[in-house]
Structure formats: structure tokens, C-alpha cells
Design a protein around this motif. Structure first.
Motif, PDB file in Angstrom:
ATOM      1  N   LEU A 131       0.728  -1.101  -0.013  1.00 54.62           N
ATOM      2  CA  LEU A 131      -0.169   0.079   0.316  1.00 54.62           C
ATOM      3  C   LEU A 131       0.510   1.518   0.205  1.00 54.62           C
ATOM      4  O   LEU A 131       0.262   2.458  -0.481  1.00 54.62           O
ATOM      5  N   TRP A 132       1.809   1.387   0.710  1.00 54.64           N
ATOM      6  CA  TRP A 132       2.284   2.468   0.685  1.00 54.64           C
ATOM      7  C   TRP A 132       3.769   3.000  -0.156  1.00 54.64           C
ATOM      8  O   TRP A 132       4.293   3.632   0.135  1.00 54.64           O
ATOM      9  N   PHE A 133       4.211   0.769  -0.931  1.00 50.14           N
ATOM     10  CA  PHE A 133       5.594   1.436  -1.366  1.00 50.14           C
ATOM     11  C   PHE A 133       4.958   0.788  -3.005  1.00 50.14           C
ATOM     12  O   PHE A 133       4.512   0.184  -3.092  1.00 50.14           O
ATOM     13  N   LYS A 134       5.919   1.829  -3.898  1.00 54.30           N
ATOM     14  CA  LYS A 134       5.694   0.978  -5.447  1.00 54.30           C
ATOM     15  C   LYS A 134       6.989   0.222  -5.461  1.00 54.30           C
ATOM     16  O   LYS A 134       7.682   0.332  -5.113  1.00 54.30           O
ATOM     17  N   GLU A 135       6.614  -1.097  -6.281  1.00 56.71           N
ATOM     18  CA  GLU A 135       7.116  -1.823  -7.324  1.00 56.71           C
ATOM     19  C   GLU A 135       8.907  -0.678  -7.102  1.00 56.71           C
ATOM     20  O   GLU A 135       8.809   0.438  -7.810  1.00 56.71           O
ATOM     21  N   GLY A 136      10.301  -1.174  -6.531  1.00 59.49           N
ATOM     22  CA  GLY A 136      10.820  -0.321  -6.825  1.00 59.49           C
ATOM     23  C   GLY A 136      11.811   0.511  -6.500  1.00 59.49           C
ATOM     24  O   GLY A 136      13.145   1.334  -5.567  1.00 59.49           O
ATOM     25  N   GLU A 137      10.043   1.011  -5.179  1.00 60.40           N
ATOM     26  CA  GLU A 137      11.072   1.012  -3.793  1.00 60.40           C
ATOM     27  C   GLU A 137      11.587   0.611  -2.498  1.00 60.40           C
ATOM     28  O   GLU A 137      12.151   1.335  -1.553  1.00 60.40           O
ATOM     29  N   VAL A 138      11.282  -0.731  -2.892  1.00 67.50           N
ATOM     30  CA  VAL A 138      11.635  -0.735  -1.476  1.00 67.50           C
ATOM     31  C   VAL A 138      13.639  -2.044  -2.250  1.00 67.50           C
ATOM     32  O   VAL A 138      13.230  -2.878  -3.493  1.00 67.50           O
ATOM     33  N   VAL A 139      14.283  -1.870  -1.383  1.00 68.52           N
ATOM     34  CA  VAL A 139      15.796  -1.823  -2.183  1.00 68.52           C
ATOM     35  C   VAL A 139      16.435  -2.739  -1.438  1.00 68.52           C
ATOM     36  O   VAL A 139      16.177  -3.403   0.017  1.00 68.52           O
ATOM     37  N   SER A 140      16.645  -3.949  -2.075  1.00 68.60           N
ATOM     38  CA  SER A 140      17.357  -4.866  -2.200  1.00 68.60           C
ATOM     39  C   SER A 140      18.779  -4.758  -2.050  1.00 68.60           C
ATOM     40  O   SER A 140      19.285  -4.332  -2.574  1.00 68.60           O
ATOM     41  N   TRP A 141      19.309  -5.598  -0.077  1.00 74.61           N
ATOM     42  CA  TRP A 141      20.881  -4.929  -0.153  1.00 74.61           C
ATOM     43  C   TRP A 141      20.799  -5.936   0.402  1.00 74.61           C
ATOM     44  O   TRP A 141      20.685  -6.243   1.548  1.00 74.61           O
ATOM     45  N   LYS A 142      22.688  -5.990   0.539  1.00 70.72           N
ATOM     46  CA  LYS A 142      23.497  -6.379   1.461  1.00 70.72           C
ATOM     47  C   LYS A 142      24.447  -6.312   2.357  1.00 70.72           C
ATOM     48  O   LYS A 142      25.205  -5.299   2.027  1.00 70.72           O
ATOM     49  N   SER A 143      24.014  -6.659   3.895  1.00 69.88           N
ATOM     50  CA  SER A 143      24.466  -5.218   4.606  1.00 69.88           C
ATOM     51  C   SER A 143      25.854  -6.227   4.991  1.00 69.88           C
ATOM     52  O   SER A 143      26.305  -7.168   5.091  1.00 69.88           O
ATOM     53  N   ALA A 144      26.794  -5.405   5.018  1.00 71.01           N
ATOM     54  CA  ALA A 144      28.242  -5.801   4.967  1.00 71.01           C
ATOM     55  C   ALA A 144      28.534  -6.242   6.776  1.00 71.01           C
ATOM     56  O   ALA A 144      29.376  -6.622   7.085  1.00 71.01           O
ATOM     57  N   GLN A 145      27.320  -5.538   8.070  1.00 69.40           N
ATOM     58  CA  GLN A 145      27.593  -6.237   8.629  1.00 69.40           C
ATOM     59  C   GLN A 145      27.060  -7.874   8.694  1.00 69.40           C
ATOM     60  O   GLN A 145      27.169  -8.146  10.001  1.00 69.40           O
ATOM     61  N   GLU A 146      26.373  -8.085   7.545  1.00 69.08           N
ATOM     62  CA  GLU A 146      25.534  -9.791   8.115  1.00 69.08           C
ATOM     63  C   GLU A 146      25.872 -10.645   8.995  1.00 69.08           C
ATOM     64  O   GLU A 146      25.570 -11.045   9.583  1.00 69.08           O
ATOM     65  N   SER A 147      27.326 -10.688   8.813  1.00 69.32           N
ATOM     66  CA  SER A 147      27.889 -11.906   9.384  1.00 69.32           C
ATOM     67  C   SER A 147      28.341 -11.719  10.411  1.00 69.32           C
ATOM     68  O   SER A 147      28.502 -12.432  11.552  1.00 69.32           O
ATOM     69  N   TRP A 148      28.484  -9.918  10.802  1.00 70.33           N
ATOM     70  CA  TRP A 148      28.008  -9.979  12.583  1.00 70.33           C
ATOM     71  C   TRP A 148      26.985  -9.215  13.239  1.00 70.33           C
ATOM     72  O   TRP A 148      26.600  -9.455  14.252  1.00 70.33           O
ATOM     73  N   ILE A 149      26.418 -10.242  12.612  1.00 66.48           N
ATOM     74  CA  ILE A 149      24.340  -9.985  13.016  1.00 66.48           C
ATOM     75  C   ILE A 149      24.310 -10.886  13.049  1.00 66.48           C
ATOM     76  O   ILE A 149      23.673 -11.868  14.587  1.00 66.48           O
ATOM     77  N   TYR A 150      24.874 -12.057  12.545  1.00 62.37           N
ATOM     78  CA  TYR A 150      23.391 -13.325  12.145  1.00 62.37           C
ATOM     79  C   TYR A 150      24.630 -14.358  12.581  1.00 62.37           C
ATOM     80  O   TYR A 150      25.709 -13.991  11.717  1.00 62.37           O
ATOM     81  N   GLU A 151      24.416 -15.522  12.958  1.00 65.99           N
ATOM     82  CA  GLU A 151      25.486 -16.214  12.915  1.00 65.99           C
ATOM     83  C   GLU A 151      25.703 -17.980  11.689  1.00 65.99           C
ATOM     84  O   GLU A 151      24.179 -17.632  11.346  1.00 65.99           O
TER      85      GLU A 151
END
Ligand code: DAT
Ligand code: MG
Length: 151
Positions: A131-151
Motif C-alpha cells: 500500500l505504501w511503496f511502489k515496486e522498486g522503492e523497496v531496495v534489496s541490498w546486502k549489509s556488510a554487517q550481516e555476518s556480525w549480526i547473524y551466525e
């Protein structure tokens, strides 16, 4: 890492009170990833649709008027158990019943000025994001912190 997404909005009172940065910080610091953000005044019809499940409640007109009273910061946050944990970060609907340490428990007193919105189920999160966002406004990206937040 989980890709569960939730829709979080900083309501007009939160924006007016300068709470965008501290609210974003709580989600960032916890380890969630921001995948969409914009400042919007979407208008009454959109807000009535957002809260359509509550349209028969007596507080509905006041709720829509409050939500329509200024810009809203609309966001999508992604990560493990994002919907339920997002609600925990927000606190209870009634700020007086919200624990200190939650957004509403730290910054608000009354239900009609409770600062923030968070989706209450994964299904509603998907509806609200659409409802609030159009296709393309939600961005898929990989966080550089990922392996420090998840095991
Ligand atoms: P929440 O925002 O915690 O998901 P909700 O979806 O039940 O709560 O209601 C949406 C908003 O409506 C809520 O943030 C504040 C307002 N509201 C809810 N119950 C209310 C009540 N009994 N009196 C006045 N406002 C209320
Ligand atoms: Mg709700």
C-alpha cells in the motif's frame, strides 16, 4: 539471515517532535536493515485504507485526522522476526502501558499521539508495504554487517 519485512511508520507527532533519527537508530542498532524510506503526506483516502480494519471504531475519524495532520516517515525494515520484534520495539498501543525502553514507553503518553506504527502480522506487513511503496522503492541490498549480526 531472515528476509522477513515489516512496515514501520513514524506518525506526524513523531516527525514533528524530531524523533525520526532516534527511532531509526533503535532499528539499526538492533540489527535490522532499512530497505525503504520516504516522507509522505498520503491523504485521507490512503490513511482510511491503511486503517480499514478499524473503520467501525468510534476513534476512527480522530485517528485518520491525526495521521493526516503532517508528514509521515514510512519505512520497511528487514531481518529476523522483524514483525514481532518491531512491535516489541514500539511498545504497547497505549503508551501508558508501554515499558520504558520501548519507543512509546519512552516518548509518548496517550493513544492518539503514540508516535509510531508497526505491522501486526507478516500478512498485514506485506499488505501495508504494497500500500505504501511502489515496486522498486523497496531496495534489496546486502549489509556488510550481516555476518556480525547473524551466525
Ligand atoms: P497499534 O497501533 O498498536 O497496532 P491498533 O492497530 O489497534 O494499534 O490501532 C491503531 C491506532 O489507533 C493506535 O496506534 C492508536 C489508535 N487507537 C487504538 N485503539 C484506540 C482507542 N481505544 N482509543 C483511541 N485510539 C486508539
Ligand atoms: Mg495496528
Amino acid at each position: 539471515p531472515s528476509t522477513e519485512q515489516t512496515f514501520i511508520a513514524i506518525k506526524p507527532d513523531g516527525v514533528q517532535r524530531g524523533l525520526i533519527a532516534p527511532i531509526i537508530a533503535r532499528f539499526e542498532n538492533r540489527g535490522f536493515k532499512l530497505t525503504a524510506i520516504k516522507l509522505v503526506t498520503p491523504g485521507k483516502a490512503h490513511l482510511e485504507k491503511h486503517y480499514e480494519d478499524l473503520k467501525d471504531k468510534k476513534f476512527f475519524p480522530d485517528l485518520v485526522e491525526y495521521m493526516n495532520s503532517g508528514p509521515i516517515c514510512a519505512m520497511v525494515w528487514e531481518g529476523m522476526d522483524a514483525v514481532k520484534t518491531g512491535r516489541t520495539i514500539l511498545g504497547a498501543t497505549n503508551p501508558l502501558a508501554s515499558a520504558p525502553g520501548t519507543i512509546r514507553g519512552d516518548y509518548a503518553l496517550v493513544m492518539g499521539r503514540n508516535i509510531c506504527h508497526g505491522s501486526d502480522s507478516v500478512e498485514n506487513a506485506q499488505k501495508e508495504i504494497a500500500l505504501w511503496f511502489k515496486e522498486g522503492e523497496v531496495v534489496s541490498w546486502k549489509s556488510a554487517q550481516e555476518s556480525w549480526i547473524y551466525e
